[in-house]
Write a protein that holds these residues in place. Sequence first.
Motif, PDB file in Angstrom:
ATOM      1  N   LEU A   9     -60.722  10.911  -0.830  1.00 53.59           N
ATOM      2  CA  LEU A   9     -59.996   9.752  -0.311  1.00 53.59           C
ATOM      3  C   LEU A   9     -59.330  10.141   1.004  1.00 53.59           C
ATOM      4  CD1 LEU A   9     -58.270   8.892  -3.708  1.00 53.59           C
ATOM      5  CD2 LEU A   9     -60.291   7.762  -2.743  1.00 53.59           C
ATOM      6  N   ILE A  11     -57.156   9.003   4.190  1.00 53.23           N
ATOM      7  CA  ILE A  11     -56.202   7.965   4.577  1.00 53.23           C
ATOM      8  C   ILE A  11     -55.662   8.251   5.979  1.00 53.23           C
ATOM      9  CG2 ILE A  11     -54.036   6.806   3.989  1.00 53.23           C
ATOM     10  CD1 ILE A  11     -56.273   6.398   1.902  1.00 53.23           C
ATOM     11  N   HIS A  12     -55.643   7.217   6.796  1.00 53.13           N
ATOM     12  CA  HIS A  12     -55.084   7.253   8.150  1.00 53.13           C
ATOM     13  C   HIS A  12     -53.814   6.409   8.125  1.00 53.13           C
ATOM     14  CE1 HIS A  12     -55.708   5.800  12.605  1.00 53.13           C
ATOM     15  NE2 HIS A  12     -54.619   6.533  12.469  1.00 53.13           N
ATOM     16  N   LEU A  13     -52.679   7.040   8.316  1.00 52.95           N
ATOM     17  CA  LEU A  13     -51.386   6.355   8.367  1.00 52.95           C
ATOM     18  C   LEU A  13     -50.958   6.157   9.810  1.00 52.95           C
ATOM     19  CD1 LEU A  13     -49.349   8.464   5.773  1.00 52.95           C
ATOM     20  CD2 LEU A  13     -50.480   6.259   5.378  1.00 52.95           C
ATOM     21  N   HIS A  45     -51.674  17.157  -0.927  1.00 52.59           N
ATOM     22  CA  HIS A  45     -52.681  16.504  -0.093  1.00 52.59           C
ATOM     23  C   HIS A  45     -53.285  17.573   0.819  1.00 52.59           C
ATOM     24  CE1 HIS A  45     -50.998  12.725  -1.407  1.00 52.59           C
ATOM     25  NE2 HIS A  45     -49.854  12.921  -0.771  1.00 52.59           N
ATOM     26  N   SER A  62     -56.350  13.930   3.344  1.00 51.00           N
ATOM     27  CA  SER A  62     -57.112  13.697   2.129  1.00 51.00           C
ATOM     28  C   SER A  62     -56.088  13.516   1.007  1.00 51.00           C
ATOM     29  CB  SER A  62     -58.019  14.898   1.856  1.00 51.00           C
ATOM     30  OG  SER A  62     -58.716  14.717   0.651  1.00 51.00           O
ATOM     31  N   LEU A  63     -56.128  12.355   0.384  1.00 48.88           N
ATOM     32  CA  LEU A  63     -55.115  11.961  -0.601  1.00 48.88           C
ATOM     33  C   LEU A  63     -55.335  12.615  -1.960  1.00 48.88           C
ATOM     34  CD1 LEU A  63     -52.762   9.873  -1.253  1.00 48.88           C
ATOM     35  CD2 LEU A  63     -54.589   8.356  -2.028  1.00 48.88           C
ATOM     36  N   SER A  68     -49.148   8.351  -4.793  1.00 45.94           N
ATOM     37  CA  SER A  68     -49.511   7.130  -4.078  1.00 45.94           C
ATOM     38  C   SER A  68     -49.304   7.265  -2.570  1.00 45.94           C
ATOM     39  CB  SER A  68     -48.686   5.951  -4.591  1.00 45.94           C
ATOM     40  OG  SER A  68     -47.354   6.028  -4.115  1.00 45.94           O
ATOM     41  N   VAL A  69     -49.956   6.401  -1.835  1.00 48.15           N
ATOM     42  CA  VAL A  69     -49.781   6.361  -0.384  1.00 48.15           C
ATOM     43  C   VAL A  69     -48.323   6.051  -0.058  1.00 48.15           C
ATOM     44  CG1 VAL A  69     -50.439   5.153   1.735  1.00 48.15           C
ATOM     45  CG2 VAL A  69     -52.193   5.740   0.050  1.00 48.15           C
ATOM     46  N   ALA A 101     -51.893   1.711   6.641  1.00 44.75           N
ATOM     47  CA  ALA A 101     -52.728   2.708   5.971  1.00 44.75           C
ATOM     48  C   ALA A 101     -54.161   2.206   5.945  1.00 44.75           C
ATOM     49  CB  ALA A 101     -52.229   2.977   4.556  1.00 44.75           C
ATOM     50  N   SER A 103     -58.377   3.404   5.215  1.00 51.03           N
ATOM     51  CA  SER A 103     -59.235   4.409   4.584  1.00 51.03           C
ATOM     52  C   SER A 103     -60.535   4.572   5.362  1.00 51.03           C
ATOM     53  CB  SER A 103     -59.532   4.025   3.133  1.00 51.03           C
ATOM     54  OG  SER A 103     -60.207   2.778   3.083  1.00 51.03           O
ATOM     55  N   TYR A 104     -61.028   5.785   5.330  1.00 51.01           N
ATOM     56  CA  TYR A 104     -62.262   6.129   6.037  1.00 51.01           C
ATOM     57  C   TYR A 104     -63.192   6.901   5.113  1.00 51.01           C
ATOM     58  CZ  TYR A 104     -60.153   4.817  10.487  1.00 51.01           C
ATOM     59  OH  TYR A 104     -59.571   4.122  11.507  1.00 51.01           O
TER      60      TYR A 104
END
Length: 153
Positions: A9, A11-13, A45, A62-63, A68-69, A101, A103-104
């Motif tokens: 997973l 994640i781009h914040l 992470h 990478s989560l 949680s985010v 947030a 996701s990619y």
Amino acid sequence: MKSGTFTQLFIHLVFGPQLHCLLSKREERLEVFKFMSGTLNSMGHKSLAVNGMPDHVHVLFSLKPDVSVSETVKEVKRSSTRFIKRNKIIKDYSWQAGFGAFSYSRSQIDKVIKYMMNQEVHHGSRSFKSEYIELLDRFNVGYNSNYLFQFKD
């Protein structure tokens, strides 16, 4: 985490400081970004990239699936605020509420990292506001413009 759990997973914040708290000095920003990366790793992470400008930060990681985010953002903001104050970078530092947030997939990660690491060039001709709205639009995230960040431009 239970055995048999396998995830990938990414994640781009994106989030920003209060406008009176801009991290203007590049060296100080880099210290804060390095600290944020360490915070992510200490939470389990995997930090892939942290970079930004005085008025915003991009975080790619990478989560770990059992955090949680929202919990992650809360801890990164809390700990980095303490770091900034403790190191006397900005006395009354605070982050704006909220975050973006996105996701990619694994195949997109190198491109996202390259984009994030070229923020200074990218923002020579583009504002944070236009960048953020483009991200929201590209990911089809509905938003009310009254609830976006406060932008410096």
